[in-house]
Design an enzyme around this catalytic site. Structure first.
Site, PDB file in Angstrom:
ATOM      1  N   GLY A  73      -5.255  -9.509  -4.964  1.00  0.00           N
ATOM      2  CA  GLY A  73      -6.322 -10.730  -5.000  1.00  0.00           C
ATOM      3  C   GLY A  73      -7.437 -10.590  -6.094  1.00  0.00           C
ATOM      4  O   GLY A  73      -7.691  -9.395  -6.206  1.00  0.00           O
ATOM      5  N   GLY A 119      -1.936  -8.572  -1.960  1.00  0.00           N
ATOM      6  CA  GLY A 119      -1.217  -9.898  -2.207  1.00  0.00           C
ATOM      7  C   GLY A 119      -0.320  -9.777  -3.202  1.00  0.00           C
ATOM      8  O   GLY A 119       0.604 -10.824  -3.312  1.00  0.00           O
ATOM      9  N   GLU A 142      -7.060  -2.583   0.680  1.00  0.00           N
ATOM     10  CA  GLU A 142      -8.177  -3.426   1.256  1.00  0.00           C
ATOM     11  C   GLU A 142      -9.197  -3.079   2.049  1.00  0.00           C
ATOM     12  O   GLU A 142     -10.286  -3.371   2.098  1.00  0.00           O
ATOM     13  CB  GLU A 142      -7.655  -4.579   1.749  1.00  0.00           C
ATOM     14  CG  GLU A 142      -6.805  -5.546   0.828  1.00  0.00           C
ATOM     15  CD  GLU A 142      -5.331  -5.157   0.683  1.00  0.00           C
ATOM     16  OE1 GLU A 142      -4.532  -5.521  -0.151  1.00  0.00           O
ATOM     17  OE2 GLU A 142      -4.784  -4.058   1.292  1.00  0.00           O
ATOM     18  N   ASP A 150      -3.875  -7.647   4.631  1.00  0.00           N
ATOM     19  CA  ASP A 150      -3.680  -9.063   4.690  1.00  0.00           C
ATOM     20  C   ASP A 150      -2.395  -9.463   4.154  1.00  0.00           C
ATOM     21  O   ASP A 150      -1.481  -8.834   3.715  1.00  0.00           O
ATOM     22  CB  ASP A 150      -4.876  -9.709   4.034  1.00  0.00           C
ATOM     23  CG  ASP A 150      -5.209  -9.375   2.445  1.00  0.00           C
ATOM     24  OD1 ASP A 150      -4.322  -8.516   1.957  1.00  0.00           O
ATOM     25  OD2 ASP A 150      -6.026  -9.997   1.897  1.00  0.00           O
TER      26      ASP A 150
END
Length: 387
Positions: A73, A119, A142, A150
């Site tokens: 991300g 991601g 993360e 995530d």
């Protein structure tokens, strides 16, 4: 060969109709290591929905432009949004997309050359065929910046051997291509010099038959094993330490093991844990542990809640401080609040994990095939609130 769409040659995602039956998706932000932006998520969903509905499409090949598949991300996007719901749109769409990536109906081959993190890796790992090379680097870092593991990784990592998932999620440790093959995060190892020819063969094919495509990729792949110094050869020690019931106990166990002969490698990870966000670590460990007992939809709904509550600074603003220190000021000196693991209470953790009311939960179309591409952001109460 036609380039479709909402994306021009300079678009962040390029979708190409190679022939009647084959499509190519290219993540196209090479200067940003193909980091995932709001536009990236929207275009990926647009192309994947269109091609899944098209009976002519049989095979989809996904790759990244440049030296990364995708570094995950776009952290600056979150930082610039600040606390609140400014990034609600992209967060909702990404989790909704993750469900479709795991349940996609057409054959996909991901060519994962270079960095694949967070991601970005969530786009490749669910593919039936995921090709890695000697230059592939996987990580889920993360937690160290105050986020959590995530984009479906509380589901994926919790199903890795032993407690490797906790180790990867808490330490942000990297795996290379050989290691990804060994633990099932990729299916084929292809030397990078063979990748262009493999890509050409795939794009020249006219079938989506999984067995045929696997055989084609097999022709270019090599049988590999992790190197002798790989952390995967230390899984017994990793399991011993990362099976502990709390982050505090994991660190105590690591300290005890690190002083033993042959365990010098653990010092690096101990230092990393001590530098990481205490809040991010505790949220991540609980999420991975819960993931073992949860279905994919349950994991995604939980991760959506966690992401929104973290971005809303419900119990801590560590995510913005972590991004500042890593990507904005680049001083690598974050000031966490709370400062210590002891200060991250169970009561506060319960707050970020607490279920939303039904209308505010992530909506996933998993109950019936007829509504497979419904439950989009535009059809939720969130969209109405943004008007």
């Amino acid at each position: 060969m036609a380039k479709e769409a909402a994306s021009s040659d300079q678009g962040v995602v390029i979708g190409e109709e190679i022939n009647q039956h084959v499509r190519l998706l290219t993540l196209n932000r090479p200067k940003q290591l193909n980091c995932i932006s709001s536009e990236t998520v929207s275009l990926l969903a647009e192309f994947l929905e269109k091609w899944e509905r098209d009976d002519n499409v049989r095979l989809i090949v996904i790759k990244g432009m440049g030296r990364a598949f995708s570094a995950g991300g776009d952290l600056r996007m979150f930082y610039n949004g600040g606390s609140g719901d400014s990034c609600l749109d992209v967060v909702y769409r990404m989790y909704w997309l993750c469900y479709h990536l795991h349940t996609y109906k057409k054959t996909r081959v991901a060519l994962v050359h270079g960095i694949a993190m967070g991601g970005g890796a969530a786009i490749s790992v669910p593919s039936e065929i995921s090709v890695v090379t000697e230059k592939t680097i996987f990580a889920v870092p993360e937690a160290s910046v105050g986020l959590h593991t995530d984009c479906s990784f509380s589901y994926i990592l919790s199903r890795l051997p032993g407690h490797l998932g906790e180790f990867l999620a808490l330490t942000g440790a990297t795996l290379n291509g050989k290691e990804m093959i060994d633990v099932g995060l990729a299916t084929h190892f292809v030397p990078s010099e063979k990748l262009p020819e493999l890509e050409k063969r795939l794009l020249d094919s006219d079938t989506g038959d999984k067995d045929v495509i696997r055989t084609l990729v097999d022709d270019y792949s090599s049988n590999v094993r992790p190197d002798e110094e790989s952390v995967l050869n230390k899984l017994e020690t990793i399991n011993k330490c990362f099976s502990a019931s709390s982050v505090e106990e994991i660190i105590i166990s690591l300290k005890a093991e690190a002083v033993l002969e042959g365990n010098e490698w653990m010092g690096h990870f101990l230092k990393g844990l001590k530098r990481a966000s205490p809040t991010g670590l505790k949220i991540t460990l609980r999420s991975i542990r819960e993931g073992r007992q949860q279905t994919l939809p349950e994991c995604l709904k939980k991760e959506f809640r966690l992401s929104m509550n973290i971005l809303r600074s419900l119990i801590s603003s560590d995510v913005f401080e972590g991004i500042r220190a890593l990507s904005i000021d680049k001083d690598n000196a974050p000031k966490w609040n709370p400062k210590t693991l002891d200060e991250v209470t169970c009561e506060n953790l319960d707050l970020v994990f607490q279920a939303f009311t039904d209308e505010l939960e992530l909506k996933l179309p998993y109950e019936a095939e007829s509504c497979r591409w419904e439950e989009k952001y535009e059809n939720t109460v969130y969209s109405l609130k943004q008007v």
